[in-house]
Motif scaffolding. Structure first.
Motif, PDB file in Angstrom:
ATOM      1  N   GLY A   1      -5.396  -9.624   0.247  1.00  0.00           N
ATOM      2  CA  GLY A   1      -5.210  -8.264   0.754  1.00  0.00           C
ATOM      3  C   GLY A   1      -4.224  -7.474  -0.094  1.00  0.00           C
ATOM      4  N   ILE A   2      -3.368  -8.185  -0.825  1.00  0.00           N
ATOM      5  CA  ILE A   2      -2.320  -7.486  -1.575  1.00  0.00           C
ATOM      6  C   ILE A   2      -2.943  -6.605  -2.662  1.00  0.00           C
ATOM      7  CG2 ILE A   2      -0.308  -7.801  -3.087  1.00  0.00           C
ATOM      8  CD1 ILE A   2       0.280 -10.404  -1.473  1.00  0.00           C
TER       9      ILE A   2
ATOM     10  N   GLY B   1       0.141 -15.085  -2.141  1.00  0.00           N
ATOM     11  CA  GLY B   1      -0.614 -15.258  -3.388  1.00  0.00           C
ATOM     12  C   GLY B   1      -0.916 -13.895  -4.003  1.00  0.00           C
TER      13      GLY B   1
ATOM     14  N   ASP C   1      -4.134  -2.883   4.713  1.00  0.00           N
ATOM     15  CA  ASP C   1      -4.603  -3.524   5.951  1.00  0.00           C
ATOM     16  C   ASP C   1      -5.002  -2.491   7.003  1.00  0.00           C
ATOM     17  OD1 ASP C   1      -4.053  -5.953   4.796  1.00  0.00           O
ATOM     18  OD2 ASP C   1      -2.802  -6.698   6.434  1.00  0.00           O
TER      19      ASP C   1
ATOM     20  N   ARG D   1      -8.941 -14.049   1.781  1.00  0.00           N
ATOM     21  CA  ARG D   1      -7.843 -13.341   2.471  1.00  0.00           C
ATOM     22  C   ARG D   1      -6.967 -12.587   1.484  1.00  0.00           C
ATOM     23  NH1 ARG D   1     -10.554 -14.415   7.030  1.00  0.00           N
ATOM     24  NH2 ARG D   1     -10.668 -16.618   7.434  1.00  0.00           N
TER      25      ARG D   1
ATOM     26  N   VAL E   1       8.052   4.660  13.259  1.00  0.00           N
ATOM     27  CA  VAL E   1       7.334   5.784  13.868  1.00  0.00           C
ATOM     28  C   VAL E   1       6.813   5.312  15.228  1.00  0.00           C
ATOM     29  CG1 VAL E   1       5.402   7.376  13.627  1.00  0.00           C
ATOM     30  CG2 VAL E   1       6.732   6.712  11.615  1.00  0.00           C
TER      31      VAL E   1
ATOM     32  N   SER F   1      11.723  -1.688   8.503  1.00  0.00           N
ATOM     33  CA  SER F   1      11.759  -3.157   8.497  1.00  0.00           C
ATOM     34  C   SER F   1      12.325  -3.792   7.229  1.00  0.00           C
ATOM     35  CB  SER F   1      10.345  -3.695   8.713  1.00  0.00           C
ATOM     36  OG  SER F   1       9.543  -3.422   7.584  1.00  0.00           O
ATOM     37  N   HIS F   2      12.478  -3.022   6.171  1.00  0.00           N
ATOM     38  CA  HIS F   2      12.816  -3.660   4.884  1.00  0.00           C
ATOM     39  C   HIS F   2      14.314  -3.836   4.695  1.00  0.00           C
ATOM     40  CE1 HIS F   2       8.746  -3.587   2.989  1.00  0.00           C
ATOM     41  NE2 HIS F   2       8.559  -2.853   4.078  1.00  0.00           N
TER      42      HIS F   2
ATOM     43  N   ALA G   1       0.835  -1.211   0.000  1.00  0.00           N
ATOM     44  CA  ALA G   1       0.000   0.000   0.000  1.00  0.00           C
ATOM     45  C   ALA G   1       0.865   1.255   0.000  1.00  0.00           C
ATOM     46  CB  ALA G   1      -0.938  -0.008   1.213  1.00  0.00           C
TER      47      ALA G   1
ATOM     48  N   ARG H   1       7.549 -12.414  -0.432  1.00  0.00           N
ATOM     49  CA  ARG H   1       7.207 -11.034  -0.067  1.00  0.00           C
ATOM     50  C   ARG H   1       8.465 -10.199   0.147  1.00  0.00           C
ATOM     51  NH1 ARG H   1       2.041  -9.508   1.710  1.00  0.00           N
ATOM     52  NH2 ARG H   1       3.038  -7.464   1.810  1.00  0.00           N
TER      53      ARG H   1
ATOM     54  N   GLY I   1       0.514 -15.639   2.773  1.00  0.00           N
ATOM     55  CA  GLY I   1       0.575 -16.714   1.789  1.00  0.00           C
ATOM     56  C   GLY I   1       1.442 -16.292   0.614  1.00  0.00           C
TER      57      GLY I   1
ATOM     58  N   ASP J   1       9.803   3.545   7.301  1.00  0.00           N
ATOM     59  CA  ASP J   1       9.658   2.115   7.620  1.00  0.00           C
ATOM     60  C   ASP J   1      11.052   1.543   7.848  1.00  0.00           C
ATOM     61  OD1 ASP J   1       9.134  -0.646   7.759  1.00  0.00           O
ATOM     62  OD2 ASP J   1       7.579  -0.565   6.231  1.00  0.00           O
TER      63      ASP J   1
HETATM   64  C1  FAD Z   1      -0.934 -15.468   7.133  1.00  0.00           C
HETATM   65  C2  FAD Z   1      -1.390 -14.497   6.095  1.00  0.00           C
HETATM   66  C3  FAD Z   1      -1.574 -14.947   4.796  1.00  0.00           C
HETATM   67  C4  FAD Z   1      -1.949 -14.046   3.801  1.00  0.00           C
HETATM   68  N1  FAD Z   1      -2.021 -14.488   2.515  1.00  0.00           N
HETATM   69  C5  FAD Z   1      -2.319 -13.625   1.524  1.00  0.00           C
HETATM   70  C6  FAD Z   1      -2.271 -14.035   0.172  1.00  0.00           C
HETATM   71  O1  FAD Z   1      -1.927 -15.175  -0.143  1.00  0.00           O
HETATM   72  N2  FAD Z   1      -2.600 -13.134  -0.782  1.00  0.00           N
HETATM   73  C7  FAD Z   1      -2.965 -11.848  -0.475  1.00  0.00           C
HETATM   74  O2  FAD Z   1      -3.300 -11.086  -1.380  1.00  0.00           O
HETATM   75  N3  FAD Z   1      -2.990 -11.422   0.813  1.00  0.00           N
HETATM   76  C8  FAD Z   1      -2.641 -12.261   1.811  1.00  0.00           C
HETATM   77  N4  FAD Z   1      -2.599 -11.824   3.107  1.00  0.00           N
HETATM   78  C9  FAD Z   1      -2.880 -10.394   3.381  1.00  0.00           C
HETATM   79  C10 FAD Z   1      -1.647  -9.530   2.997  1.00  0.00           C
HETATM   80  O3  FAD Z   1      -0.499 -10.034   3.632  1.00  0.00           O
HETATM   81  C11 FAD Z   1      -1.899  -8.082   3.418  1.00  0.00           C
HETATM   82  O4  FAD Z   1      -3.210  -7.727   3.071  1.00  0.00           O
HETATM   83  C12 FAD Z   1      -0.917  -7.106   2.756  1.00  0.00           C
HETATM   84  O5  FAD Z   1       0.403  -7.357   3.110  1.00  0.00           O
HETATM   85  C13 FAD Z   1      -1.295  -5.664   3.155  1.00  0.00           C
HETATM   86  O6  FAD Z   1      -0.341  -4.762   2.651  1.00  0.00           O
HETATM   87  P1  FAD Z   1      -0.094  -3.381   3.428  1.00  0.00           P
HETATM   88  O7  FAD Z   1       0.876  -2.622   2.596  1.00  0.00           O
HETATM   89  O8  FAD Z   1      -1.389  -2.765   3.757  1.00  0.00           O
HETATM   90  O9  FAD Z   1       0.557  -3.786   4.823  1.00  0.00           O
HETATM   91  P2  FAD Z   1       1.866  -4.612   5.152  1.00  0.00           P
HETATM   92  O10 FAD Z   1       2.262  -5.483   4.027  1.00  0.00           O
HETATM   93  O11 FAD Z   1       1.620  -5.245   6.475  1.00  0.00           O
HETATM   94  O12 FAD Z   1       2.995  -3.501   5.303  1.00  0.00           O
HETATM   95  C14 FAD Z   1       2.954  -2.583   6.370  1.00  0.00           C
HETATM   96  C15 FAD Z   1       4.335  -1.991   6.558  1.00  0.00           C
HETATM   97  O13 FAD Z   1       4.253  -0.972   7.562  1.00  0.00           O
HETATM   98  C16 FAD Z   1       5.384  -1.059   8.388  1.00  0.00           C
HETATM   99  N5  FAD Z   1       5.082  -0.467   9.692  1.00  0.00           N
HETATM  100  C17 FAD Z   1       4.240  -0.944  10.631  1.00  0.00           C
HETATM  101  N6  FAD Z   1       4.244  -0.143  11.709  1.00  0.00           N
HETATM  102  C18 FAD Z   1       5.108   0.854  11.444  1.00  0.00           C
HETATM  103  C19 FAD Z   1       5.573   1.991  12.200  1.00  0.00           C
HETATM  104  N7  FAD Z   1       5.122   2.244  13.434  1.00  0.00           N
HETATM  105  N8  FAD Z   1       6.485   2.810  11.619  1.00  0.00           N
HETATM  106  C20 FAD Z   1       6.945   2.563  10.366  1.00  0.00           C
HETATM  107  N9  FAD Z   1       6.560   1.499   9.624  1.00  0.00           N
HETATM  108  C21 FAD Z   1       5.655   0.658  10.166  1.00  0.00           C
HETATM  109  C22 FAD Z   1       5.690  -2.540   8.474  1.00  0.00           C
HETATM  110  O14 FAD Z   1       7.041  -2.764   8.817  1.00  0.00           O
HETATM  111  C23 FAD Z   1       5.363  -3.000   7.058  1.00  0.00           C
HETATM  112  O15 FAD Z   1       6.505  -3.011   6.225  1.00  0.00           O
HETATM  113  C24 FAD Z   1      -2.225 -12.688   4.127  1.00  0.00           C
HETATM  114  C25 FAD Z   1      -2.073 -12.246   5.440  1.00  0.00           C
HETATM  115  C26 FAD Z   1      -1.632 -13.134   6.419  1.00  0.00           C
HETATM  116  C27 FAD Z   1      -1.435 -12.635   7.830  1.00  0.00           C
END
Ligand code: FAD
Length: 397
Positions: free
Chosen positions: A289-290, A37, A277, A287, A127, A27-28, A6, A104, A35, A25
């Motif tokens: 979310g990507i 996917g 998320d 599930r 943060v 963590s990278h 996102a 990932r 998963g 961030d």
């Molecule tokens: C077990 C599991 C299986 C899944 N399988 C799938 C799948 O197969 N296919 C699919 O489409 N989706 C899947 N999902 C959902 C998917 O992982 C998420 O929807 C997706 O990663 C969301 O992306 P995002 O960018 O919103 O958040 P994230 O990928 O969680 O990235 C958030 C980032 O914010 C950073 N961050 C957090 N707090 C702070 C802070 N305080 N300061 C600075 N940085 C911070 C983190 O380090 C992270 O890098 C799965 C989820 C889980 C838990």
């Protein structure tokens, strides 16, 4: 804030339109409990920014659906020791590009790199707090504070931004996903093994070099993470799906909104937006979310480029994601009912039409608005469903 799909997508879109963007961030590069996917629609969305074919990923050729004995299986033979080759399983062929399973570490790194190449700055800082005032946002990190005009909270399911500017997710809005990365084994097939308790499925998603195997349950359903993981470990043993693998445990929350929550999403205010998320945008059945993270990152950026971003973004999220997630939430209870799974498994075994519907669902091409009707229109599931519901007062879907 946050350099997952996102945040990276939002940054890429913004800087290409001349905005100044800092991604915070620490963590990278990082693996994400996931998963992995990535559906065809998600790949298509980011094809303008990355060449996803160059990232470590496993193309998936088939999806195998398995019904475990516990899933109300009064009829039909019990699964054999492998559980994967009995008449209780059905295989769905997936077309090329319908779904890949990505590392990932690599997929997210590609997105982040694209944003940086386009001009975004990555500050490797976590943060620790933030405050929104009339003129902007103050973000605290261990290395001092940063000021910004606007913050995009793309910081995942435990979003700090969300906690500061809106309500944190309630427990009933979260699922717990847990399982193992089974290192040293891979495949070109995903496995979906339906289980009755908790209602849902165990999945095996083959990534490059390992299988991501897991199970998910609503956080309020009374299943501890340890119990769910033990269940998954037992399934891995019983199926023999990961012989000799080193099992690395993981657990992470997934937003899993009910119908009403999906209709009443809170995603933007005067100086902030929530994406991915952090906004709760995950399909409660598949599930996925990507895709929603990437899409909402893009919508957030595009809204910021125009006037009245908070209402523009809120409307777009409601229109393009909220409705669909609400339908999925409504569908969910019926979908995982043993009676429906029984019908579905029989239909998957017998009907090319039903297999095509499920292939589209996996690829993110099948919306929930017409899923029920498309399933019922297939001869096999239509007949079975009518027989099932004629003796019951209330259809499950
Ligand atoms: C077990 C599991 C299986 C899944 N399988 C799938 C799948 O197969 N296919 C699919 O489409 N989706 C899947 N999902 C959902 C998917 O992982 C998420 O929807 C997706 O990663 C969301 O992306 P995002 O960018 O919103 O958040 P994230 O990928 O969680 O990235 C958030 C980032 O914010 C950073 N961050 C957090 N707090 C702070 C802070 N305080 N300061 C600075 N940085 C911070 C983190 O380090 C992270 O890098 C799965 C989820 C889980 C838990």
């Amino acid at each position: 804030m946050g350099a997952g799909p996102a945040g990276a997508r939002a940054a890429w879109v913004l800087v290409r339109h001349g905005a100044r963007v800092t991604i915070l961030d620490a963590s990278h590069p990082r693996e994400k409990s996931c998963g992995g996917g990535v559906t065809g629609r998600a790949l298509a969305l980011v094809a303008d920014a990355i060449d996803a074919t160059s990232c470590a990923r496993t193309p998936i050729h088939t999806a195998r659906f398995v019904r475990l004995r516990a899933c109300g299986a009064s009829a039909g033979p019990a699964p054999n020791r492998t559980g994967l080759t009995t008449p209780e399983s059905a295989t769905v062929d997936l077309d090329r590009g319908a779904l890949v399973v990505a590392s990932r570490v690599e997929f997210d790194a590609q997105l982040l790199h694209a944003a940086q190449q386009a001009g975004a700055t990555l500050e490797p800082a976590r943060v620790t707090d933030l405050r929104v005032d009339a003129d902007g946002v103050t973000l605290e990190t261990r290395h001092g504070h940063r000021r910004a005009d606007v913050v995009i909270g793309a910081d995942g399911a435990n979003s700090l931004v969300r906690r500061r500017v809106a309500q944190p997710f309630r427990r009933d809005q979260l699922s717990i996903a847990t399982g193992f990365f089974a290192h040293g084994v891979t495949s070109t097939e995903i496995v979906i093994a339906f289980v009755a308790d908790p209602p849902g499925y165990i999945w095996s998603f083959p990534r490059p070099g390992h299988l991501a195997i897991g199970i998910c349950a609503e956080a309020t359903a009374g299943h501890s993470s340890e119990a769910l993981r033990a269940r998954t470990a037992e399934w891995i043993r019983a199926t023999g799906i990961a012989p000799g693998a080193r099992l690395e445990p993981y657990a992470w929350p997934i937003p899993s909104l009910a119908v009403r929550d999906a209709r009443e999403l809170t995603v933007a205010g005067s100086r902030w937006l929530l994406a991915g998320d952090a906004a709760g945008l995950v399909d409660p059945i598949t599930r996925e979310g990507i895709y929603f993270a990437l899409a909402s990152g893009q919508w957030a950026a595009e809204s910021l480029l125009g006037d009245g971003f908070a209402s523009a973004y809120s409307s777009r999220v409601a229109e393009e994601a909220g409705r669909e997630l609400g339908r999925a939430a409504r569908f969910k209870a019926g979908f995982f009912r043993p009676a429906f799974i029984n019908v579905l498994m029989r239909a998957l075994q017998q009907s090319a039409g039903v297999r095509a519907v499920m292939a589209d669902l996996i690829a993110g091409r099948q919306g929930y608005a017409d899923l029920r009707w498309r399933l019922l229109k297939t001869f096999e599931i239509g007949l079975a469903w009518r027989a099932l519901t004629s003796s019951s007062s209330r259809p499950a879907l």
